[in-house]
Design a protein around this motif. Structure first.
Motif, PDB file in Angstrom:
ATOM      1  N   UNK A  46     -38.188  44.431  19.114  1.00  0.00           N
ATOM      2  CA  UNK A  46     -39.655  44.458  19.046  1.00  0.00           C
ATOM      3  C   UNK A  46     -40.128  45.429  17.974  1.00  0.00           C
ATOM      4  N   UNK A  47     -39.494  46.613  17.917  1.00  0.00           N
ATOM      5  CA  UNK A  47     -39.885  47.603  16.912  1.00  0.00           C
ATOM      6  C   UNK A  47     -39.672  47.048  15.521  1.00  0.00           C
ATOM      7  N   UNK A  48     -38.505  46.415  15.298  1.00  0.00           N
ATOM      8  CA  UNK A  48     -38.215  45.842  13.984  1.00  0.00           C
ATOM      9  C   UNK A  48     -39.263  44.795  13.631  1.00  0.00           C
TER      10      UNK A  48
ATOM     11  N   UNK B 127     -46.066  44.580   9.932  1.00  0.00           N
ATOM     12  CA  UNK B 127     -46.952  45.470   9.177  1.00  0.00           C
ATOM     13  C   UNK B 127     -46.610  45.402   7.694  1.00  0.00           C
ATOM     14  N   UNK B 128     -45.302  45.338   7.375  1.00  0.00           N
ATOM     15  CA  UNK B 128     -44.885  45.307   5.970  1.00  0.00           C
ATOM     16  C   UNK B 128     -45.384  44.024   5.290  1.00  0.00           C
ATOM     17  N   UNK B 129     -45.276  42.890   6.000  1.00  0.00           N
ATOM     18  CA  UNK B 129     -45.701  41.618   5.405  1.00  0.00           C
ATOM     19  C   UNK B 129     -47.218  41.575   5.254  1.00  0.00           C
ATOM     20  N   UNK B 130     -47.941  42.063   6.289  1.00  0.00           N
ATOM     21  CA  UNK B 130     -49.389  41.952   6.261  1.00  0.00           C
ATOM     22  C   UNK B 130     -50.040  42.982   5.350  1.00  0.00           C
ATOM     23  N   UNK B 131     -49.290  44.002   4.978  1.00  0.00           N
ATOM     24  CA  UNK B 131     -49.827  45.115   4.197  1.00  0.00           C
ATOM     25  C   UNK B 131     -50.320  44.603   2.843  1.00  0.00           C
TER      26      UNK B 131
END
Lengths: 385, 220
Positions: free
Chosen positions: B176-178, B184-188
């Motif tokens: 889940x953390x990954x 977040x990385x993709x949506x950033x």
């Protein structure tokens, strides 16, 4: 579900005739409980509105309400009567059913959360093993009601208010719950009465927040206060109803009694959050006064096993029960006063600052507190004993 | 459009009343509560399916999720019930509403008359089903069937102290953390995206909201 015996049910059992069936007794006891909770919520709203107006007045070097009754103490009741008699307006473009349902849902969820709150050590509505968890679960329902109100009103102000509410509450539910985990780890229980009873040492001053219990509880209490302010939509986090930007946010289109439901919910949520903070950080029922009362009465339990079997009410314990109840109420209102003081002192912060604070600072800090408290508890339990 | 929904809600209400009465008659408080929660679940799901407005549909899920939590409570699974409320209603549903409200409604998609044929039948079936279940179910109020009191400690110990679940539990947490960090990385928004979009500003949020509320007003 119930670990103690309910005083309402036991009282009814004692006085009701034999012929009355069990389910009728249970429904009556539940009805009495609901009536008391509803009374508590409305009286709390009436008193807190008056208190807020007096506190804000004195902070701003004025008196606040002064005309209706002594220092205006009847002002809120007069306002309540006015709200009851006001015309019930529903905007033409609104979604009627949802517009009417939203205040009811908001109020119902906070009433559900109130059920887990004990009035006195032995006077409670539902003695849930998961008391704290239930309070958090039920009060998270108010978000849905607020979003429903915002959507159903069909106005830009209300939609913005509802969106902010949803974003803010989802963001702050995490640090709120995680910060509460710290005293829960010290207590080892979610139950409000058990957690309070654990703090009765040292003449009722062995509170969880005291550094000798666990030094991480104090920072967790500060985090809890900030998260609770955001969760109850109080300034400086009152963005869902920011008057100067959004008229009245999600409740712009509401008037009369439906509008007052939102206010009752807000003050009930403040009451509940302060009560939870008082129980899990600041000793709950325990204080020197309670400790003294406990030593004066013969048996502090309100319901004791009777000699002929069954249960009976022990009215001799009333001084202790009343002292404990008053202590918790005083602590709760101290918390409410603190929230009001902050409201009239701090300016409102922007929505991006709210989000940044919730996700980037409060959540990691709360997790750090849990980690530290866990290590401390592990050491205390394995090495020091 | 007004008439079929009135019939639908009238049938739903009648079925609910019948279910409540039968539940109370057959098994006292337990039957009453069971009938109440069943009505919430079944009625909420039906309304979710048959409501023409997407947002209303999403709100109907409050009943479904809340009723499920109530059924868990009746079974003595307090922790599960409260988790259901906290996670599904407080978290997932709030996010779902957030998403639905940002989507412009396409009201032509879900007209009530299109499902008119099914409506009446379903209403009758609900009435029958709720009444039947509440009336026929045997409520044996003996100590054997009394729900076990699930203490929080037992749940925690069951989760973590038994080694077989420990690894699965931790693995789920890591996955889940990954997933969260990756999302977040993709949506950033990257710096180059920002410069690229400068000549083509996206529609402001207020305009989107006004579109949504206009469409909403037209539907009435």
């Amino acid at each position: 579900m119930q670990s103690g015996s309910n005083v309402f049910l036991e009282g009814l059992r004692q006085f009701a005739p034999e012929a009355v069936p069990g389910w009728a007794l249970m429904l009556t006891a539940a009805g009495i409980g609901v009536a008391i909770v509803m009374g508590l919520v409305s009286v709390n709203a009436i008193f807190s509105v008056w208190l807020e107006r007096k506190v804000s007045g004195h902070i701003q070097c004025r008196y606040g309400p002064m005309y209706v009754g002594w220092h205006g103490w009847l002002q809120s009741i007069a306002d309540g009567v006015k709200l009851l008699l006001k015309e019930d307006m529903i905007p033409a473009g609104a979604d009627r059913a949802m517009f009417m349902l939203a205040p009811a849902l908001v109020l119902a969820s906070i009433l559900g959360a109130m059920a887990a709150f004990p009035l006195m050590p032995d006077v409670f509505f539902a003695d849930l093993d998961l008391g704290l968890f239930a309070i958090l679960a039920f009060s998270s329902l108010t978000t849905i009601g607020v979003v429903m109100a915002g959507w159903a009103s069909n106005s830009k102000w209300t939609i913005f208010g509802a969106m902010r509410e949803a974003a803010q509450v989802v963001a702050y539910e995490i640090p709120l719950g995680v910060a509460l985990l710290v005293p829960v780890m010290v207590a080892g229980t979610f139950n409000l009465r058990e957690a309070s009873a654990l703090q009765s040492g040292m003449w009722g001053m062995d509170w969880f927040v005291m550094p000798w219990n666990n030094p991480f509880v104090l920072p967790a209490a500060v985090l809890f206060l900030v998260a609770a302010l955001a969760e109850t939509k109080r300034a400086p986090f009152d963005l869902p109803e920011a008057e100067s930007e959004l008229v009245a946010g999600f409740m712009t289109e509401y008037s009369g009694i439906r509008w007052s439901f939102f206010f009752m919910e807000e003050y009930a949520a403040m009451f509940l959050m302060s009560a939870v903070g008082a129980v899990f950080f600041f000793g709950g029922f325990e204080s020197p006064l309670t400790a003294l009362a406990a030593r004066l009465v013969e048996d502090p339990r309100l319901i004791v096993p009777a000699a002929e079997g069954g249960m009976r009410l022990n009215l001799g314990s009333l001084p202790y029960q009343l002292a404990a109840g008053t202590t918790l109420l005083l602590k709760t209102f101290a918390g409410i006063f603190l929230m009001m003081w902050l409201r009239w002192t701090l300016p409102r912060i922007r929505i991006d600052q709210v989000m940044t604070m919730g996700y980037k600072y409060l959540t990691p800090l709360a997790l750090l507190c849990v980690l530290g408290a866990g290590i401390w508890e592990a050491i205390r339990h394995s090495w020091l004993r | 459009m007004k008439a079929p929904s009135t019939i639908f809600y009238a049938l739903l209400g009648l079925g609910s009343l019948a279910g409540l009465a039968l539940g109370l008659a057959s098994a006292g408080t337990h039957g009453l509560l069971f009938a109440l929660f069943t009505i919430l679940v079944v009625g909420g799901s039906l309304m979710c399916v048959f409501e023409p407005s997407v947002v209303r549909s999403a709100f109907c899920l409050v009943g479904t999720f809340g009723g499920t939590a109530g059924l868990f409570l009746l079974l003595g699974a307090d922790f599960l019930a409260m988790s259901q409320l906290l996670i599904y209603v407080g978290g997932i549903l709030a996010l779902l509403l957030f998403g639905v409200m940002l989507t412009p409604p396409d009201l032509s998609e879900r007209r009530l008359p299109r499902v008119l044929g099914g409506l009446a039948a379903v209403g009758v079936i609900v009435a029958f089903f709720v009444g039947k279940v509440a009336g026929v179910a045997r409520w044996v109020q003996t100590p054997q069937l009394k729900a076990p009191v699930s203490r929080t400690e037992e749940i925690g110990v069951g989760f973590l102290a038994a080694n077989e679940y420990m690894i699965a539990f931790e693995l789920a947490a890591v996955v889940l953390t990954v997933a969260l960090v990756a999302a977040v990385y993709i949506a950033r928004r990257r710096k180059e995206d920002l410069t690229e979009n400068e000549d083509r500003p996206s529609e402001p949020f207020a305009a989107q909201v006004s579109q949504v509320s206009q469409a909403h007003a037209e539907s009435h």
